[in-house]
Design an enzyme around this catalytic site. Structure first.
Site, PDB file in Angstrom:
ATOM      1  N   ASP A  56     -49.375  23.940  40.384  1.00  0.00           N
ATOM      2  CA  ASP A  56     -48.203  23.270  39.747  1.00  0.00           C
ATOM      3  C   ASP A  56     -47.346  23.971  39.954  1.00  0.00           C
ATOM      4  O   ASP A  56     -47.200  25.230  40.211  1.00  0.00           O
ATOM      5  CB  ASP A  56     -48.646  22.907  38.475  1.00  0.00           C
ATOM      6  CG  ASP A  56     -49.754  22.126  38.246  1.00  0.00           C
ATOM      7  OD1 ASP A  56     -50.106  21.163  39.059  1.00  0.00           O
ATOM      8  OD2 ASP A  56     -50.434  22.168  36.933  1.00  0.00           O
ATOM      9  N   ARG A  57     -45.961  23.447  39.903  1.00  0.00           N
ATOM     10  CA  ARG A  57     -44.578  24.156  40.126  1.00  0.00           C
ATOM     11  C   ARG A  57     -44.750  25.292  39.026  1.00  0.00           C
ATOM     12  O   ARG A  57     -44.041  26.216  39.768  1.00  0.00           O
ATOM     13  CB  ARG A  57     -43.491  23.243  39.716  1.00  0.00           C
ATOM     14  CG  ARG A  57     -42.059  23.690  39.494  1.00  0.00           C
ATOM     15  CD  ARG A  57     -41.223  22.823  39.139  1.00  0.00           C
ATOM     16  NE  ARG A  57     -40.731  21.816  39.513  1.00  0.00           N
ATOM     17  CZ  ARG A  57     -39.818  21.496  40.511  1.00  0.00           C
ATOM     18  NH1 ARG A  57     -38.797  22.553  40.603  1.00  0.00           N
ATOM     19  NH2 ARG A  57     -39.131  20.487  40.890  1.00  0.00           N
TER      20      ARG A  57
END
Length: 216
Positions: A56-57
């Protein structure tokens, strides 16, 4: 520069210590990403490396990239067959009731026009399992080690929030969203048939230190 983040490199693989906030794939707004900056990781190769899996970012830590298509296919197969060992660290808002356990909670994607999409626990969803172990607690927060057996989207984040009742600190979707999200891909072991396994540990994140959880 991305080359300053390399934890491991050989002729077929690169492992980066991905910074929190930098997405793996190019986002719709055109902002920087690992894939969009892969030319910084060519080194002596003509071909750009390609990510084998996703973080995830806002998750930091070990990200595997393949330096050629054949290696990419082999690594992807290892992930799909469950032969890759992944270790995460997370700071949780809350303290679990036990010292360790397994969360077996299938996940499904839901979406709405108002709220966008998210993952939820759903018995009709795809199988998802995460083993966890409590490491220590400070002021109502817990540091845990996590060992996901599957690789579903947002798996750890949903399993902590719904399965354990203690969301990842800073999670903007499944938690309170206060401050940075404290989730770190701390270790990665990828078996290889004719070479030593890729066995990498990412440095302890400074965001954890700032939250009071230093290494040790």
């Amino acid at each position: 520069m991305l080359d300053d983040l390399v934890l491991f490199i050989d002729g077929e693989a690169i492992v980066l210590d991905k910074p929190a906030g930098l997405p793996v794939d190019p986002p719709r707004d055109g902002s920087p990403s690992i894939a969009g900056r892969a030319d910084e990781l060519r080194f002596t190769f003509q071909r750009e490396p390609t990510p084998v899996h996703r973080l995830d970012r806002d998750t930091s830590g070990c990200l595997l990239l393949a330096r050629n298509p054949k290696a990419h296919a082999r690594f992807q197969q290892a992930f799909e067959q469950g032969r890759v060992t992944k270790r995460y660290l997370a700071v949780l808002d809350g303290v679990p009731d036990a010292e360790s356990g397994e969360i077996d909670l299938p996940l499904a994607k839901v979406s709405s026009v108002e709220d966008g999409w998210r993952m939820v626990g759903d018995p009709r969803g795809k199988a998802a399992r995460t083993n966890w172990r409590l490491l220590r607690t400070i002021d109502g927060r817990a540091l845990v080690a996590l060992f996901p057996e599957t690789g579903r989207t947002h798996q750890i984040r949903v399993h902590m929030a719904e399965g354990l009742g203690c969301p990842v600190a800073g999670d903007p979707v499944y938690g309170r969203g206060e401050g940075l999200m404290l989730l770190h891909a701390a270790g990665l072991v990828v078996p290889r048939d004719n070479k030593p396994a890729i066995d990498v540990t990412a440095p302890w994140p400074q965001s954890f230190v700032a939250a009071g959880f230093d290494e040790g």
